[in-house]
Design an enzyme around this catalytic site. Structure first.
Site, mmCIF file in Angstrom:
data_model
loop_
_atom_site.group_PDB
_atom_site.id
_atom_site.type_symbol
_atom_site.label_atom_id
_atom_site.label_comp_id
_atom_site.label_asym_id
_atom_site.label_seq_id
_atom_site.Cartn_x
_atom_site.Cartn_y
_atom_site.Cartn_z
ATOM 1 N N HIS A 13 -4.254 6.902 2.199
ATOM 2 C CA HIS A 13 -3.916 8.329 2.157
ATOM 3 C C HIS A 13 -5.140 9.229 2.284
ATOM 4 C CE1 HIS A 13 -4.651 7.935 -2.305
ATOM 5 N NE2 HIS A 13 -5.128 9.134 -2.143
ATOM 6 N N ASP A 24 -1.543 1.144 0.679
ATOM 7 C CA ASP A 24 -2.412 2.323 0.551
ATOM 8 C C ASP A 24 -3.882 1.945 0.651
ATOM 9 O OD1 ASP A 24 -3.086 4.978 0.363
ATOM 10 O OD2 ASP A 24 -2.932 5.070 -1.820
ATOM 11 N N GLY A 32 -9.777 12.981 -5.439
ATOM 12 C CA GLY A 32 -11.120 12.811 -4.879
ATOM 13 C C GLY A 32 -11.713 11.460 -5.223
ATOM 14 N N SER A 62 -9.910 8.878 -5.149
ATOM 15 C CA SER A 62 -9.122 7.932 -4.359
ATOM 16 C C SER A 62 -9.991 7.176 -3.366
ATOM 17 C CB SER A 62 -8.019 8.670 -3.595
ATOM 18 O OG SER A 62 -7.083 9.221 -4.486
ATOM 19 N N VAL A 90 15.952 -6.989 1.865
ATOM 20 C CA VAL A 90 16.617 -7.018 0.555
ATOM 21 C C VAL A 90 15.887 -6.096 -0.402
ATOM 22 C CG1 VAL A 90 17.195 -8.430 -1.461
ATOM 23 C CG2 VAL A 90 17.460 -9.372 0.841
#
Length: 471
Positions: free
Chosen positions: A82, A112, A196, A198, A253
């Site tokens: 992201h 991510d 920040g 991240s 599933v």
């Protein structure tokens, strides 16, 4: 007088003594923090990408900040998906404050995670880089450090402990519509993690990266942050460097734990074995194999399945994802108290992200519909385009178009996908068509929306005939 003064001094000393004794961490711990800091800080990266964004019916660019860590001598950088999703340019500021451009090697929205590669010649001896540790060996209560650029404040460090391991957080969605967090539980820490941070490293006291900082709960919780275990990050980075993507199997599933359901599915009081089939995607491998909602899968590919608690779901999802694509998987299934053998053939998981397209002439943006979106948004089928934003005051807003509308037709053209839509829309714009009928699906209801655009440089205008084909 002297005695009173002595007693007062003694009382003050007694009050201050605990504070003095408790001031600061033990010297040994302080030295460990310094040593681990010096081992990792040179590899810390402040990331400044320029992102292409679609907001309120318009396309634009914004500058954001994030963090990363160099993990190889040849300049590969781990960060969050992201942070660099839809980046048109990425600049990395190193610990010595040098600015270096970086190329995107690959992204994996489902975890991510993303990998960048620093541009330019590799310095003699290689880029400074951190060592990836072993997140499986972590213990609750272990001291850790979160490094990165919280709120854009580069080269920051906070210290805390591992608050919990294997923390389950239901899968959320990226801005692109892709789910994330399907294949891992999280490391929870009270080391401060803020926007920040991240993509920055979570570091053990032996100076090794044991997680990639990814999430915080700034509104509802204090000192509650989450990191992706480095054991998963290592696997994803390896695949992204090798092929630019991560190939996974998919069966279609949605699983549930057996907790609270054991007695209803005749699993005994504990329900320690098995995973409940909650729902099945139409046309998926599970659907074609004859699996049904309410089935309890006891064995997958000859190995026992145990999902008693929801935090065990990611491990099952990862086990399925790691199965070779096209593999015939034998399942042992409990259905209405009877054991059954079912064979299921896995498929390659399709792309989960949908590309976007803006139409400034009309004032709205649309997104490609993926199979993942069909399932998660309960859309009727794969096809059409999804309205993601409508510009206030635009022709689309005046016509009543709304974000979330699924555009099925443009005039009498049934929209197959984003490319098909883009071609049809461009033809209408080039022809200067000043009345356009859109057939949209809004929830369970079908609507007809009439756009009446006015073009700044009109070509030969064309008002279409009243003949329509509707399905």
């Amino acid at each position: 007088m002297i005695r009173r003064t002595s007693l007062a001094a003694l009382a003050m000393a007694m009050l201050l003594a605990p504070a003095v004794a408790d001031a600061g961490p033990p010297r040994q711990l302080q030295d460990q923090v310094f040593r681990a800091r010096d081992m990792v800080m040179p590899s810390l990266v402040h990331i400044e990408p320029i992102l292409e964004v679609f907001r309120m019916g318009e396309r634009g660019n914004i500058a954001v900040t994030g963090s990363g860590v160099i993990f190889s001598a040849d300049g590969y950088v781990l960060t969050n998906n992201h942070v660099v999703e839809n980046a048109t340019r990425v600049t990395c500021t190193l610990s010595d404050q040098r600015e270096v451009a970086a190329d995107l090697v690959g992204r994996d929205p489902l975890t991510d995670l993303a990998v960048l590669k620093l541009r330019g010649a590799t310095p003699p001896g290689g880029w400074p880089h951190a060592v990836l540790g072993d997140s499986d060996a972590l213990q609750v209560g272990e001291y850790v450090m979160a490094m990165g650029s919280p709120l854009g404040l580069s080269r920051s460090l906070s210290v805390g402990v591992v608050s919990s391991l294997n923390r389950f957080i239901p899968a959320s969605r990226m801005p692109s519509g892709s789910p994330t967090g399907l294949y891992n539980t999280w490391i929870q820490t009270d080391a401060a993690i803020n926007p920040g941070n991240s993509g920055g490293p979570l570091v053990s006291l032996d100076g090794k990266v044991i997680g990639i900082n990814a999430r915080a709960i700034p509104v509802f919780g204090e000192n509650i942050g989450f990191a992706i275990p480095v054991s998963l990050a290592r696997e994803v980075a390896r695949d992204l460097i090798a092929t630019g993507e991560v190939s996974r199997s998919w069966v279609g599933v949605r699983w549930q734990s057996t907790e609270n359901l054991a007695s209803f599915f005749e699993l005994g009081d504990q329900g320690a074995q098995g995973a409940v089939v909650g729902s099945i995607t139409h046309g998926s491998p599970a659907d074609e194999a004859g699996l049904e909602a309410g089935d309890v899968v006891l064995e997958y590919d000859g190995e026992p399945v145990s999902v008693r608690f929801e935090e065990q779901i990611p491990a099952l999802e990862k086990r399925i994802a790691n199965t070779p694509v096209g593999h015939q998987v034998p399942l042992l299934v409990l259905r209405h108290g009877q054991m059954q053998q079912i064979t299921m053939i896995t498929q390659r998981r399709a792309k989960t992200e949908g590309s976007q397209k803006d139409h400034p002439e009309w004032g709205f943006t649309v997104r490609e519909v993926t199979q993942e979106m069909v399932t998660s948004l309960n859309l009727p089928r794969l096809g059409g385009v999804l309205v993601t934003g409508v510009k206030p005051g635009s022709f689309a807003a005046e016509a009543g178009l709304r974000p979330g509308d699924l555009v099925l037709r443009l005039e009498d053209i049934e929209i197959e996908d984003l490319a098909h839509w883009s071609q049809a829309a461009q033809e209408a714009i080039e022809q200067g068509t000043d009345r356009l009928l859109l057939t949209v699906k809004r929830g369970p209801v079908r609507y007809f929306v009439v756009l009446k655009p006015i073009y700044t440089q009109p070509t030969a205008r064309k008002t279409p005939s009243s003949s329509r084909k509707n399905s």
